[in-house]
Design a protein around this motif. Structure first.
Motif, PDB file in Angstrom:
ATOM      1  N   ARG A 216      11.782   8.525   5.650  1.00  0.00           N
ATOM      2  CA  ARG A 216      10.861   8.519   4.505  1.00  0.00           C
ATOM      3  C   ARG A 216      10.124   7.196   4.486  1.00  0.00           C
ATOM      4  NH1 ARG A 216      10.052  12.006   1.456  1.00  0.00           N
ATOM      5  NH2 ARG A 216      10.206  10.810  -0.431  1.00  0.00           N
TER       6      ARG A 216
ATOM      7  N   LEU B 141       7.107   5.571   5.143  1.00  0.00           N
ATOM      8  CA  LEU B 141       5.891   5.195   4.424  1.00  0.00           C
ATOM      9  C   LEU B 141       5.681   5.988   3.151  1.00  0.00           C
ATOM     10  CD1 LEU B 141       3.515   4.941   7.486  1.00  0.00           C
ATOM     11  CD2 LEU B 141       4.790   3.115   6.392  1.00  0.00           C
ATOM     12  N   VAL B 142       6.335   7.126   3.023  1.00  0.00           N
ATOM     13  CA  VAL B 142       6.096   7.958   1.842  1.00  0.00           C
ATOM     14  C   VAL B 142       7.117   7.694   0.746  1.00  0.00           C
ATOM     15  CG1 VAL B 142       4.968   9.770   3.181  1.00  0.00           C
ATOM     16  CG2 VAL B 142       7.427   9.909   2.743  1.00  0.00           C
ATOM     17  N   ASP B 143       8.062   6.836   1.022  1.00  0.00           N
ATOM     18  CA  ASP B 143       9.038   6.530  -0.004  1.00  0.00           C
ATOM     19  C   ASP B 143       8.321   5.832  -1.166  1.00  0.00           C
ATOM     20  OD1 ASP B 143      11.553   6.893  -0.850  1.00  0.00           O
ATOM     21  OD2 ASP B 143      12.477   5.403   0.462  1.00  0.00           O
ATOM     22  N   ASP B 144       8.864   6.039  -2.360  1.00  0.00           N
ATOM     23  CA  ASP B 144       8.190   5.498  -3.534  1.00  0.00           C
ATOM     24  C   ASP B 144       8.667   4.074  -3.803  1.00  0.00           C
ATOM     25  OD1 ASP B 144       6.658   7.850  -4.179  1.00  0.00           O
ATOM     26  OD2 ASP B 144       8.583   8.791  -4.577  1.00  0.00           O
TER      27      ASP B 144
ATOM     28  N   PRO C  30       8.344   0.531  -5.820  1.00  0.00           N
ATOM     29  CA  PRO C  30       7.794  -0.036  -7.065  1.00  0.00           C
ATOM     30  C   PRO C  30       6.655  -0.994  -6.760  1.00  0.00           C
ATOM     31  CG  PRO C  30      10.188  -0.219  -7.016  1.00  0.00           C
ATOM     32  CD  PRO C  30       9.761   0.253  -5.668  1.00  0.00           C
ATOM     33  N   LYS C  31       5.650  -0.929  -7.574  1.00  0.00           N
ATOM     34  CA  LYS C  31       4.488  -1.779  -7.339  1.00  0.00           C
ATOM     35  C   LYS C  31       4.862  -3.252  -7.327  1.00  0.00           C
ATOM     36  CE  LYS C  31       0.820   1.104  -9.260  1.00  0.00           C
ATOM     37  NZ  LYS C  31       0.096   1.351 -10.522  1.00  0.00           N
TER      38      LYS C  31
ATOM     39  N   ARG D 117      -2.369   0.489   2.042  1.00  0.00           N
ATOM     40  CA  ARG D 117      -2.210   1.431   0.928  1.00  0.00           C
ATOM     41  C   ARG D 117      -1.107   2.434   1.245  1.00  0.00           C
ATOM     42  NH1 ARG D 117      -7.797   1.788   1.231  1.00  0.00           N
ATOM     43  NH2 ARG D 117      -7.797   3.946   1.937  1.00  0.00           N
ATOM     44  N   LEU D 118      -1.161   2.956   2.478  1.00  0.00           N
ATOM     45  CA  LEU D 118      -0.200   3.981   2.862  1.00  0.00           C
ATOM     46  C   LEU D 118       1.219   3.431   2.772  1.00  0.00           C
ATOM     47  CD1 LEU D 118      -0.079   6.872   3.874  1.00  0.00           C
ATOM     48  CD2 LEU D 118      -0.421   6.041   6.193  1.00  0.00           C
ATOM     49  N   CYS D 119       1.439   2.250   3.328  1.00  0.00           N
ATOM     50  CA  CYS D 119       2.812   1.731   3.356  1.00  0.00           C
ATOM     51  C   CYS D 119       3.218   1.176   2.001  1.00  0.00           C
ATOM     52  CB  CYS D 119       3.008   0.731   4.488  1.00  0.00           C
ATOM     53  SG  CYS D 119       2.987  -0.983   4.006  1.00  0.00           S
ATOM     54  N   ASN D 120       2.212   0.842   1.157  1.00  0.00           N
ATOM     55  CA  ASN D 120       2.508   0.632  -0.255  1.00  0.00           C
ATOM     56  C   ASN D 120       3.326  -0.639  -0.527  1.00  0.00           C
ATOM     57  OD1 ASN D 120       2.136   1.509  -2.841  1.00  0.00           O
ATOM     58  ND2 ASN D 120       3.782   3.009  -2.834  1.00  0.00           N
TER      59      ASN D 120
ATOM     60  N   SER E 189       8.160   8.909   8.805  1.00  0.00           N
ATOM     61  CA  SER E 189       7.792   9.180   7.421  1.00  0.00           C
ATOM     62  C   SER E 189       7.801  10.661   7.074  1.00  0.00           C
ATOM     63  CB  SER E 189       6.388   8.626   7.142  1.00  0.00           C
ATOM     64  OG  SER E 189       6.348   7.238   7.378  1.00  0.00           O
ATOM     65  N   LEU E 190       7.357  11.496   7.986  1.00  0.00           N
ATOM     66  CA  LEU E 190       7.207  12.923   7.707  1.00  0.00           C
ATOM     67  C   LEU E 190       8.132  13.726   8.606  1.00  0.00           C
ATOM     68  CD1 LEU E 190       3.289  13.155   7.589  1.00  0.00           C
ATOM     69  CD2 LEU E 190       4.850  12.982   5.650  1.00  0.00           C
TER      70      LEU E 190
END
Lengths: 390, 390, 390, 390
Positions: free
Chosen positions: B2, B4-7, B9-10, B36-39, B321-322
């Motif tokens: 998961r 890059l898609v893991d959530d 916190p900002k 942005r993608l990796c957040n 990630s996917l």
């Protein structure tokens, strides 16, 4: 579109004398199968061994008349020329180091020759054969099998027609895996002779498969190599001859090239692939998927040409046997060469101009030998050398 | 699975200062999309042009506070270090010839640096950065994007685990088509600068894509190149820098290699492909079909490994990630690098050992510059040269 | 050619309220990643669980203001409509059986809705949503992800432009492997709910993936299905719902179709593939290799179209983000949909005509539900049934 | 590994009487080429036309003795049985509607028969031949060519060995393009007869290629079809017989199947492809790339098996002729069948058990005819029907 499957009357076939091995000999048996497929040749005489018993058994397997089973090519030559129904052509599929003498003898007698590649192991011998063949004007063909594939000829015709613009760079690789393993496991027939300089010649992978790869570049482009820089490597511990080679090439007209061979690349069976790069397109072909030819076009969709379709180039369409979708393979490619040879033999003295695609001849055979010779010189100097002429 | 898609916190994101171009800048925008993608990164400051108006427009597009939009990297450095909420890292995506000064300055100030490749255009500058980074111990990463692909890491892990036996030969090609055409058509942004030595550096295809190809071989094998022989060619009439290159390579441990680049190969978009040959298997990967990795095995069936499946190597599985079947692409690869960088930045002084896979650092960046330098020397001599050390 | 990577000012983003799960929720996290990538949406409010603690943790992970983390969608609706800075759109990514109520409520309040597929599990509910959405005229989109792939849109545009002549037959398959194994191994999150009629709805593979496959045929051709004959199978022992389905389809204009689904096909990860057969060409695309589109032409070479090249159809070229050769994948496809949604939301009442390609709306969502309903009726009768209208 | 290229003494070949066309007849010429390749048959007698002149010309082309060129199969039968050196086997490659009478007559006379598929056009005739063949115990083979491909046999052996677990679903498609165009362009030889019920039989695509596709499913699984539901379509305006067919199939043991045929699919040359789905793996093969077999495994890497390698199943390895990498094609597949036939003929009464792989016999031929008959019944009822037994 009916090249090899067309029904040819038996009586128009050429009488073949074969110099090579019998049962169990790999390449000799492929030549026999290709001759059956193309249906223009009958084996009527042969030398299959120097041992009389082995030789007779092989000859009987082919239903040869007992008096046309010979134990030496010299005897075969002597006796056959004396016969009314003498052989029309000799096919020589002996090990590489046994090509020269029969080639020379049959040429001297004016008997057409079909010889397996590499022509010989020594450049001086090759040059002698070139001069002899020229002097005699006799038909002499070398079986560079891969020039018999329709999509290889399609590529050649497209290049000549300018479909990729100016040719700028030519790449070819020929990768196999049989030499990756301990050679002693292979046994005498399996390939161990390929690492023996007395049998294989002075190079390993270059002489064995590099000659094919080199020939295909000259065939496709119509340009002669003028210089090369070679690196001959032994990536497998214990190898005597090169199992891997990198050749940088210069061709007439300023075209550059790269040739990579390996006999030690696991996962590669008979991996001959080329990519010809032009100013507006690239053509790619792979021997293991020989039915298609890929054209990559600058900024546009790729085209996948396929054997047997209406948009083939005429030179290639002429040698197709089966419709698209019914795969042709290796034996058809070799069969195409034999069909061309039959056309050439039928034409007699004008054999060179009898077919649309040049028959690979003694000069092409000699260039394969020159490739080995030049590679060794270059590798020793770690630099560029001129490509030897005839 | 998961990555890059893991959530995330900002508030755990790093504050980025960007040195590069705004709207319309290709690579800069890919870096922003990957962030942005990796957040894990927020752009909070930046220099986007030396022209104040252009710079402000770009900064406003990113919603930067007006006082953090700078017209020179020197000002940004000066002001940011003075802030409480200063940037955590600077991302440098300027043209190649404008990398050195900002890299040096931010390193001096102890601010972590992420720099696009090639590091710089001059080997002495590269060495200076290596020494400076060593002295400062600051995080310094170079975005060799292709090391972020899961199946490239899977290949690396398999090679290290001995899955192909002893590595014997490494092949890599990187072929593109944009330079096949008349360069004057491309315009300033489209690539014409790539043939200008003042901007692109002393090599063309070698510096542009050869560095990626070279890096991937060292990354995969963990072996350093020790010698090379280069041929730099201009196959397109009128080119100043090499559009095509052939490099023969020697690596530690007697491994040989071949590297082929071209910017003038029609039909090739971003054609990075490698084949690593071992004693019992070969691994092949292609950047344009990055989801699979092919293992050819001596005498046996091929295996097609696929990203996201249970038989991936752990090092590679960790960055997926996917699920398999839902394709990841180029931005995910770049995002994986940024995710690694975030882990490294989080670790602080121990950043080098914070991730399973080595972060491409200033030394790897320097080696790319050394590749160009050595290639030029070799090409001039038409022979082999030593690969320069740091 | 800069769709998702273009630099969009933050202030032009839409404020999103999300109804769905937080950390660890697969599809919800893909939606969040796609929103980040396309850069047009900010999550500012959300319901992530009915458990207050879980919900708060998730909301904090997204840095939501504490007063915008809600424990029910009803509360979110009530409070948000009362705010000046209310959400612009709600994104609903709950399990299938929990779509209807929030969709209905937000529509009633005039708040635009983006809902995951399948729309709902019951045809009457679907029809109610269609009527409500029509009455309200509010933006309502369903995330049929696969319509976001550039080469799917390229196929649609080519079909509309007549490139394959008259469409005669449409084939689509959607094969996966996760259901081939003992479902009890999968666990609650892994998919066992997909065999529970209360959660998954009345069909298994048809509702889960058949809806995507069906939608893509109507999307590509612009023709509506009028009749179908379905066979719903349980090829894995113990399955409650269909793991495999065969649907024969009739479309407007006499076009025939075949749709095959399976959740029990080992070796298939997310195997959506279509082949549209016309009078002079066939178009083929596979979701696992989404960057190319193959055109087979009657008696001629195949064409391989590639995303990002100059010969793309304008409708498809407009949504491309990266140049050819730098692969886009699944998240880009979902991101393209979200980018379209942003354009639609920006347009307000004229949202339907604001984009070149139709936004998948509530009617398309309803047709997916109708597909399940009709398949069950047909399977029970072992014969053909009419496709239900709205 | 030397099946067709092994050197077989001429005197061990079988004497063939051929009933079929001469020069220009497509399939007849493929049979002749395959016989040459496998090297076990000599054509010594034949009927090539009812026109004496045409017949004689054809016979002379094959170098037949004038007294063994016949103008009717009845005469050939009468005269050959009276000869000491009579034919060993008759090969019948006439158009479909002319198979029954010669099959019946030669069976009655106890002369072994090799007949092209489909066996006949009428189920009662087929049943009569089955009973007659049983009563006589004579060798009777039907040339289902595709069972001669080594990788098809490899698939069969793997399925039998349990490599994919329990077989659950079988898919096969057979797509061609020749019928997509206006049939009147094709001319008499090109295929227009295939839309004439008097010549082609009661079905179009089902009888022409569906029989091959159906046979391969029964061959691979060893399971008999018990029920089917067919949809016969005419997607090309003006067609009399089905150009497209969808068959749903039930096999013994609860295995389900799907079979799709089309003669009107542009871009498909001879597109026979199957996918056999088991509980833990799927096997896929395509006739246009016949050298490999793909095994998809649950959650794991794919395996690509290749003809000629050491990990082939013994049953398949036994029929290989060339090493891996030297492609075999369509003629080799047909040649493999003929080689099997030779082994069967040599065995005499025990011919059925003389080869490892079952020889496709009159019962398999009859089942192809039954397929057409059942498809018509099912299509008329728009529902399921039982598959007729012998």
């Amino acid at each position: 579109m009916r090249n090899l499957v067309d029904d040819i009357p038996k009586r128009s076939r050429f009488k073949v004398g074969m110099v090579g091995r019998g049962k169990g000999a790999f390449f000799a048996s492929y030549h026999r199968a290709a001759m059956r497929l193309c249906n223009r040749f009958n084996i009527v005489a042969g030398v299959f061994s120097s041992d009389p018993l082995t030789c007779r058994e092989a000859g009987e397997a082919f239903d040869l008349a007992p008096d046309r089973i010979y134990t030496s090519f010299a005897k075969m030559a002597e006796r056959e020329v004396a016969r009314e129904d003498r052989i029309d052509v000799v096919v020589i599929v002996t090990p590489n180091h046994l090509h020269f003498e029969p080639c020379r003898l049959f040429l001297e007698l004016g008997i057409p020759v079909i010889c397996d590649k590499p022509l010989v192991n020594d450049l001086d011998e090759a040059r002698a054969l070139v001069r002899l063949a020229e002097r005699k004007g006799v038909f002499f063909a070398v079986t560079y099998t891969y020039c018999g594939y329709p999509m290889v000829r399609d590529a050649r015709a497209r290049i000549r027609a300018g479909e990729i613009g100016d040719v700028r760079f030519m790449y070819v690789e020929y990768l196999l895996e049989w030499g990756a393993d301990d050679l002693s496991k292979l046994g005498a027939k399996g390939g161990i002779w390929r690492d023996d300089p007395r049998k294989a010649g002075a190079t390993g992978s270059i002489g064995d498969v590099g000659t094919h790869a080199f020939n295909i570049l000259e065939f496709l482009s119509g340009r002669r190599c003028t210089e090369l820089s070679a690196r001959l490597s032994r990536i497998v511990p214990g190898r005597v001859l090169d199992d891997t080679g990198i050749l940088q090439l210069n061709f007439e007209g300023g075209i550059e090239g790269l040739l990579w061979t390996s006999q030690a690349a696991p996962g590669h069976r008979n991996g001959l692939r080329f990519k010809i790069i032009g100013s507006n397109g690239s053509l790619e072909w792979s021997q293991e998927a020989p039915e298609t030819l890929k054209l990559g076009r600058l900024g546009q969709s790729d085209l996948i040409y396929r054997r047997g379709q209406s948009d083939m180039m005429p030179e290639a369409a002429a040698i197709v046997s089966l419709p698209a979708g019914n795969s042709e393979g290796y034996l058809e490619a070799l069969g195409v060469l034999y069909a061309d040879f039959a056309t050439g033999l039928e034409a007699g003295p004008t054999w060179r101009t009898s077919v649309a695609t040049p028959i690979p001849d003694v000069v092409e055979g000699m260039r394969g030998v020159a490739l080995s010779e030049a590679s060794i010189r270059s590798d020793a100097r770690r630099g560029w050398v001129s490509f030897p002429n005839g």
